[in-house]
Motif scaffolding. Structure first.
Motif, PDB file in Angstrom:
ATOM      1  N   TRP A  36      -8.418  19.492 -41.041  1.00 42.30           N
ATOM      2  CA  TRP A  36      -7.644  20.390 -41.043  1.00 42.30           C
ATOM      3  C   TRP A  36      -6.912  21.143 -41.601  1.00 42.30           C
ATOM      4  O   TRP A  36      -6.452  20.764 -42.404  1.00 42.30           O
ATOM      5  N   ARG A  38      -3.126  23.670 -40.311  1.00 35.63           N
ATOM      6  CA  ARG A  38      -1.842  24.061 -40.353  1.00 35.63           C
ATOM      7  C   ARG A  38      -1.096  25.064 -40.256  1.00 35.63           C
ATOM      8  O   ARG A  38      -1.401  25.918 -41.269  1.00 35.63           O
ATOM      9  N   VAL A  48      -4.851  21.365 -44.958  1.00 37.27           N
ATOM     10  CA  VAL A  48      -3.860  19.814 -44.711  1.00 37.27           C
ATOM     11  C   VAL A  48      -5.645  19.153 -46.087  1.00 37.27           C
ATOM     12  O   VAL A  48      -5.001  18.334 -46.625  1.00 37.27           O
ATOM     13  N   ASP A  89       6.696  18.661 -42.646  1.00 40.42           N
ATOM     14  CA  ASP A  89       5.712  19.052 -41.966  1.00 40.42           C
ATOM     15  C   ASP A  89       5.376  19.595 -40.795  1.00 40.42           C
ATOM     16  O   ASP A  89       4.425  19.914 -39.916  1.00 40.42           O
ATOM     17  N   TYR A  93      -1.195  22.052 -35.866  1.00 37.41           N
ATOM     18  CA  TYR A  93      -2.027  21.255 -36.151  1.00 37.41           C
ATOM     19  C   TYR A  93      -3.449  21.909 -35.591  1.00 37.41           C
ATOM     20  O   TYR A  93      -3.826  21.310 -35.371  1.00 37.41           O
ATOM     21  N   CYS A  95      -8.162  21.454 -35.867  1.00 36.91           N
ATOM     22  CA  CYS A  95      -9.672  20.580 -37.064  1.00 36.91           C
ATOM     23  C   CYS A  95     -10.274  22.030 -36.678  1.00 36.91           C
ATOM     24  O   CYS A  95     -10.430  22.749 -36.312  1.00 36.91           O
TER      25      CYS A  95
END
Length: 127
Positions: A36, A38, A48, A89, A93, A95
């Motif tokens: 992951w 971001r 991440v 945060d 995001y 993957c």
């Protein structure tokens, strides 16, 4: 070819939780590390968390203790449980699937070690 679709993003207050999912299709991803990453507004994309095919995990210092990566090979899906969310945060995001199956190395934090990427899901944390 592998297609990755992320879901689970949204708007949450600081201190809240979200669970992101990354569903893979086109190929079983069980032999591969999954990561992951971001990208916050105006920032570079950052690592991440990652999980190897053996389920060893690695986390960026900024999320360690708050985020948990996991995988369900029967569902060909990787998850990112995010707790105690902070405004910093806030990001898109994404993957990704690792390049090498059955790798003996630890999961990589480097983007070039990942072959396929999803489009990403927006996470916004309000203060």
């Amino acid at each position: 070819q592998v297609q990755l679709v992320e879901s689970g993003g949204g708007l949450v207050q600081a201190g809240g939780s979200l669970r992101l999912s990354c569903a893979a299709s086109g190929r079983a991803v069980s032999p591969y590390a999954m990561g992951w990453f971001r990208q916050g507004p105006g920032k570079e994309r950052d690592f991440v968390a990652a999980i190897t095919w053996k389920t060893n995990t690695d986390y960026a210092d900024s999320v360690k203790g708050r985020f948990t990566i996991s995988r369900d090979n029967t569902m060909n899906t990787v998850y990112l449980q995010m707790n105690s969310l902070k405004p910093e945060d806030t990001a898109i995001y994404s993957c990704a699937v690792g390049r090498d199956p059955w790798s003996r190395r630890d999961a990589s934090r480097a983007e070039y070690e990942y072959d396929y990427w999803g489009q990403g899901t927006q996470v916004t944390v309000s203060s």
